[in-house]
Motif scaffolding. Structure first.
Motif, short mmCIF file in Angstrom:
data_model
loop_
_atom_site.label_atom_id
_atom_site.label_comp_id
_atom_site.label_asym_id
_atom_site.label_seq_id
_atom_site.Cartn_x
_atom_site.Cartn_y
_atom_site.Cartn_z
N HIS A 184 50.61 52.08 1.60
CA HIS A 184 50.93 53.48 1.29
C HIS A 184 49.68 54.26 0.92
N GLU A 185 48.76 53.63 0.21
CA GLU A 185 47.56 54.30 -0.27
C GLU A 185 46.44 54.32 0.77
N GLY A 186 46.66 53.74 1.93
CA GLY A 186 45.64 53.72 2.97
C GLY A 186 44.51 52.75 2.72
N ILE A 187 44.75 51.78 1.86
CA ILE A 187 43.71 50.82 1.48
C ILE A 187 43.79 49.54 2.31
N LEU A 188 44.97 49.22 2.81
CA LEU A 188 45.18 47.95 3.50
C LEU A 188 44.26 47.79 4.70
N ASP A 189 43.95 48.89 5.38
CA ASP A 189 43.11 48.80 6.57
C ASP A 189 41.64 48.54 6.26
#
Length: 385
Positions: A131-136
């Motif tokens: 959701h926070e765009g950190i996983l990528d």
């Protein structure tokens, strides 16, 4: 991030009730598969490549998932390995007796802290990072096995090979009350000592018998001497059987021994002791057979683990958590990952206690804290990439 995690607290509780209310003892393969399918669906929904494996001759259900950033060259190793187990010690039918419940700040139910709460921390961390765009910015893998409570015999090699492909491992056994995390664990194993003697009439012909119980008693005294060691090795005789009728010299006696070692060098000493016990019988004609081994190496923190702990501790301090690192005599699959040389931190699940007991509980106010802590640590790791 903190706000988003807070808005999903009720979702966590709903998920908690769902998986705690599935019986998943180590011998309940169908129940373990249900847990695996629950996570398979949720991990797939956020883009992880997910599959259910069936390991060993008993086809133990295990779940594997991974994510690698699309816009970055693939790394040789995963940034983080998330490790947990889906089985519990409680027999099928336990859920019907005491299903998931909440009383005050505590949740109760079979496996609520050991370790279904920890599995959900992994899920909600990864959903938060997505959701926070950190996983990528991270390459991660998830390994949930279904036989930890019985020694991880089918999954041990899989766990260790996965750890070898990872830069660090987080183990989601329960965090101890007071936010105490585990950096060191004793290794351990079980030994089974079988003594064969000769039956005889206890009153008329006792001299014709070889009393297996007496022989075993002598050996138990010798086994107990293993505890007198400054290396913090313990050898506890926990179950004994012998004899059949009061007027018959027993021709068989058995003892089970639980062994724990703090240092790897103790493994050879303990195993040599049990291998040679047959040469030290006290009664002429008795025969001693020993089964078992040290099957979990000790989890010993190296420089990499201590450095990783400092990142976790300082991150916790930033969000208002005062945390402590401890050593424990219990084993986990973290023993295996640590043995590969992979920095390993255990106790990353929600705070709880009384594992393996009917009054096992998890602290509800630790849910958001642990999801936030692990998410922030992963964010820091991703920012260094």
């Amino acid at each position: 991030m903190k706000h988003y995690i807070g808005t999903r607290h009720q979702q966590f509780l709903t998920d908690f009730q769902t998986i705690v209310n599935i019986d998943s003892s180590s011998d309940n393969k169908d129940g373990i598969k249900k847990i695996a399918r629950f996570f398979e669906k949720r991990f797939s929904n956020i883009g992880l490549d997910t599959k259910i494996l069936f390991l060993g001759k008993d086809k133990v259900p295990c779940l594997y998932a991974e994510h690698r950033p699309e816009k970055k060259p693939p790394k040789k190793k995963f940034d983080v390995m998330f490790l947990g187990h889906m089985d519990t010690v409680f027999p099928t039918g336990e859920v019907e007796k005491r299903p998931f419940s909440i009383k005050g700040n505590k949740a109760f139910g079979p496996g609520v802290c050991d370790m279904k709460g920890g599995l959900l921390v992994v899920l909600h961390v990864l959903e938060t990072l997505k959701h926070e765009g950190i996983l990528d910015s991270l390459s991660v893998c998830v390994a949930f096995n279904g036989d930890e409570e019985t020694g991880s015999n089918a999954s041990k090699d899989w766990i260790m090979s996965t750890a070898e492909k990872s830069l660090r491992t987080f183990v989601f056994e329960p965090c101890r009350p007071g936010y105490r995390f585990v950096l060191q664990r004793k290794g351990g194993g079980w030994f089974h000592v079988i003594v064969k003697g000769q039956e005889a009439h206890a009153g008329a012909d006792p001299e014709k018998g070889i009393n297996a119980v007496v022989e075993l008693a002598h050996q138990i005294v010798e086994i107990n001497k293993l505890n007198q060691n400054d290396m913090e090795t313990s050898a506890q005789v926990t179950v004994i059987t012998g004899g059949d009728k009061v007027n018959i010299i027993p021709n068989r006696a058995e003892a089970s021994v639980d062994v724990r070692i703090l240092k790897l060098e103790e493994k050879e000493r303990v195993e040599t002791f049990f291998k040679t016990i047959q040469d030290r019988s006290c009664l002429k004609g008795s025969k001693i057979i020993v089964q078992g081994r040290i099957n979990r190496p000790p989890m010993e923190p190296g420089d990499g683990t201590r450095k990783l702990w400092e990142l976790i501790r300082s991150t916790g301090q930033e969000i208002g958590l005062l945390m402590e690192a401890i050593s424990t005599g219990g084993c986990s699959d973290g023993n295996y990952t640590s043995a590969t040389g992979t920095p390993t931190i255990d106790g990353m699940g929600i705070v709880g206690a009384n594992a393996h007991r009917a009054d096992e509980y998890a602290e509800l106010d630790s849910i958001d804290n642990m999801v936030l802590l692990v998410s922030q640590v992963c964010k820091a790791i991703g920012e260094k990439n």
